[in-house]
Scaffold this active site. Structure first.
Site, PDB file in Angstrom:
ATOM      1  CE1 TYR A  54     -63.316  22.072  -4.124  1.00 21.85           C
ATOM      2  CE2 TYR A  54     -64.168  20.690  -5.885  1.00 21.85           C
ATOM      3  CZ  TYR A  54     -63.779  21.930  -5.419  1.00 21.85           C
ATOM      4  OH  TYR A  54     -63.835  23.020  -6.224  1.00 21.85           O
ATOM      5  CD  GLU A  56     -64.996  23.829  -0.579  1.00 24.16           C
ATOM      6  OE1 GLU A  56     -65.979  23.121  -0.322  1.00 24.16           O
ATOM      7  OE2 GLU A  56     -65.047  24.848  -1.273  1.00 24.16           O
ATOM      8  CG  ASP A 201     -42.739  37.820   1.188  1.00 21.49           C
ATOM      9  OD1 ASP A 201     -42.338  36.650   1.066  1.00 21.49           O
ATOM     10  OD2 ASP A 201     -43.323  38.442   0.279  1.00 21.49           O
ATOM     11  CB  THR A 228     -42.676  30.939  -2.652  1.00 22.41           C
ATOM     12  OG1 THR A 228     -41.270  31.068  -2.477  1.00 22.41           O
ATOM     13  CG2 THR A 228     -43.262  32.262  -3.125  1.00 22.41           C
ATOM     14  CE  LYS A 231     -40.272  33.096  -5.477  1.00 20.78           C
ATOM     15  NZ  LYS A 231     -40.585  34.512  -5.148  1.00 20.78           N
ATOM     16  NE  ARG A 237     -44.175  27.398 -10.290  1.00 21.17           N
ATOM     17  CZ  ARG A 237     -43.301  28.407 -10.150  1.00 21.17           C
ATOM     18  NH1 ARG A 237     -43.693  29.597  -9.740  1.00 21.17           N
ATOM     19  NH2 ARG A 237     -42.034  28.230 -10.432  1.00 21.17           N
TER      20      ARG A 237
HETATM   21  C1  LIG Z   1     -41.759  35.270  -5.331  1.00 18.91           C
HETATM   22  C2  LIG Z   1     -42.213  36.172  -4.292  1.00 18.91           C
HETATM   23  C3  LIG Z   1     -43.591  36.305  -3.989  1.00 18.91           C
HETATM   24  C4  LIG Z   1     -44.688  35.758  -4.864  1.00 18.91           C
HETATM   25  O1  LIG Z   1     -44.728  34.432  -5.069  1.00 18.91           O
HETATM   26  P1  LIG Z   1     -45.644  33.798  -6.233  1.00 18.91           P
HETATM   27  O2  LIG Z   1     -45.586  32.353  -5.873  1.00 18.91           O
HETATM   28  O3  LIG Z   1     -44.987  34.148  -7.508  1.00 18.91           O
HETATM   29  O4  LIG Z   1     -47.013  34.355  -6.110  1.00 18.91           O
HETATM   30  C5  LIG Z   1     -43.947  37.082  -2.903  1.00 18.91           C
HETATM   31  N1  LIG Z   1     -43.019  37.718  -2.176  1.00 18.91           N
HETATM   32  C6  LIG Z   1     -41.708  37.647  -2.451  1.00 18.91           C
HETATM   33  C7  LIG Z   1     -40.735  38.398  -1.605  1.00 18.91           C
HETATM   34  C8  LIG Z   1     -41.259  36.885  -3.519  1.00 18.91           C
HETATM   35  O5  LIG Z   1     -39.962  36.830  -3.801  1.00 18.91           O
END
Ligand SMILES: *Cc1c(COP(=O)(O)O)cnc(C)c1O
Length: 422
Positions: A54, A56, A201, A228, A231, A237
């Protein structure tokens, strides 16, 4: 095969699933553009004893003792993230991309405030205000679109009009099914005119930015980025929020993530992020990012020659959104299933203003991040595209589909998933 010696004979049911997935990933071709393969060092960190701890709080400011090593790995992850994206603040604790976005909304907005983001059928993400998400109960989402779906150009004129009319507090740039680059300066100019903050994003393209082959929104003056880490960035993840040039925003983000929304950070995951960011800082990651783009271009060529319509007219990033229903009369769901049968994994996807339903839309979305990790060249990527087209034209033709499946299996076998990248 690495094998899973500790679950073998100990928990046979879970062991079978682990081995099954490993074989599935090795034998098929993964073309879902949001997926990738992590290195064994990343998996080692994920499977480490740090999951027991933990922690936090933040490095140097924890609620429990025994934080010598958690502080060390989180500080490494933060420093590497700041270096990768040239910014002055990183929070690496968000559990995934969606929680990272939720944290930004709650950190910067009051209930009822307006957010301007990309229309969802034009490539925007669920977390940018899809009616099925909880965020729409709290905030008011309005949308811009592409001006021309054949070129992918965003309608910045319309964006400015909407911004002036709706007075958003936050303007979002980012997508999960859009194949061109955004003009970040236009976002910043419009946001400044109406007094909004800007968030990019970059979940899908973080690896392309880190690898230096796509523009960095911070260079255009964006306030924040969310991403994220699993990707194109090729890490575990997870999610992250980056802030530039605002201590005030940075503090609000940190407080919102912990204690505002989350409890203890997943330290094994944060250690794995640190490893992946280290890999992305290595010069070889630039080659990887460049090859992702080249491979996507090679696939685009084949689809164009075959007369298959691509949204945005093609691609400038790692993904292609093809209108298979309009071009071949095969629906997105049928195409996904057909390609699955030959060992190629893609996903069905709505296209701009799709007349079909989300569960059986007109398009498929596919991309090159995972196959590029496996060492596919442009020649082999073109081969994969040609195999996809063959399969899509072979509805009901068992012999032809078998032939394509063998060719896919052979290509996959020639490219084992590597253990390390550097
Ligand atoms: C994949 C994605 C997310 C969400 O990611 P998770 O890890 O699945 O919660 C948010 N914004 C965009 C643009 C994405 O492609």
């Amino acid at each position: 095969m690495e094998g899973y010696p500790h679950t073998e004979g100990y928990d046979e049911d879970v062991h079978a699933a682990l081995v099954g997935e490993e074989i599935r990933e090795a034998e098929g071709l993964e073309l879902i553009p949001s997926e990738n393969y992590v290195s064994l060092p990343v998996r080692e960190a994920l499977g480490s004893v740090l999951t027991n701890k933990y922690a936090e709080g933040y490095p140097g400011k924890r609620y429990y003792g025994g934080q010598e090593y958690t502080d060390a790995v989180e500080t490494l992850a933060i420093d590497r993230a700041k270096k990768l994206f040239t910014c002055d603040h990183a929070n690496v604790q968000p559990l995934s991309g969606a929680p990272a976005n939720i944290a930004v909304y709650f950190a910067l907005l009051e209930p009822g405030d307006t957010v301007l983001g990309m229309d969802l059928s034009h490539g925007g993400h669920l977390t940018h205000g899809h009616p099925v998400t909880m965020m729409t109960k709290v905030f008011n989402f309005v949308r811009y679109k592409m001006k021309d779906v054949e070129t992918g150009e965003i309608d910045y004129g319309e964006m400015r009009e909407i911004a002036k009319r709706e007075k958003p507090k936050l303007i979002l740039a980012g997508f999960s099914a859009y194949s061109r680059e955004l003009d970040y300066e236009q976002f910043v100019n419009i946001a400044r005119e109406v007094g909004a903050l800007t968030m990019a994003d970059v979940a899908h393209i973080a690896g392309l930015i880190a690898g230096g082959v796509h523009k960095n929104p911070f260079d255009a003056g964006f306030d924040l980025m969310t991403t994220t880490t699993h990707k194109t960035l090729r890490g575990p993840r997870g999610g992250m929020v980056l802030v530039n040039k605002s201590e005030d925003i940075a503090n609000k983000i940190d407080k919102t993530i912990f204690p505002g929304l989350q409890g203890g950070p997943h330290m094994n995951n944060i250690a794995a992020k640190a490893v992946a960011f280290g890999e992305a800082l290595h010069p070889s990651f630039r080659n990887y990012a460049g090859q992702v783009l080249k491979n996507a271009k090679a696939m685009e060529e084949v689809f164009r020659e075959e007369g298959i319509r691509m949204l945005g007219g093609g691609t400038s990033n790692h993904l292609i959104l093809a209108d298979v229903y309009g071009s071949l009369g095969v629906t997105g769901a049928e195409a996904e299933k057909l390609l699955d049968e030959v060992g190629i994994t893609v996903n069905k996807n709505v296209i701009a203003d799709d007349q079909r339903k989300p569960l059986d839309p007109s398009g498929i979305r596919f991309g090159t991040p995972a196959m590029t990790t496996r060492g596919f060249t442009t020649g082999e990527s073109a081969e994969v595209a040609a195999l996809m087209v063959s399969a899509l034209k072979a509805v009901g033709d068992k012999a032809k589909l078998n032939e394509v499946r063998s060719a896919v299996r052979m290509l996959a076998n020639e490219h084992p998933v590597p253990s390390t990248f550097a």
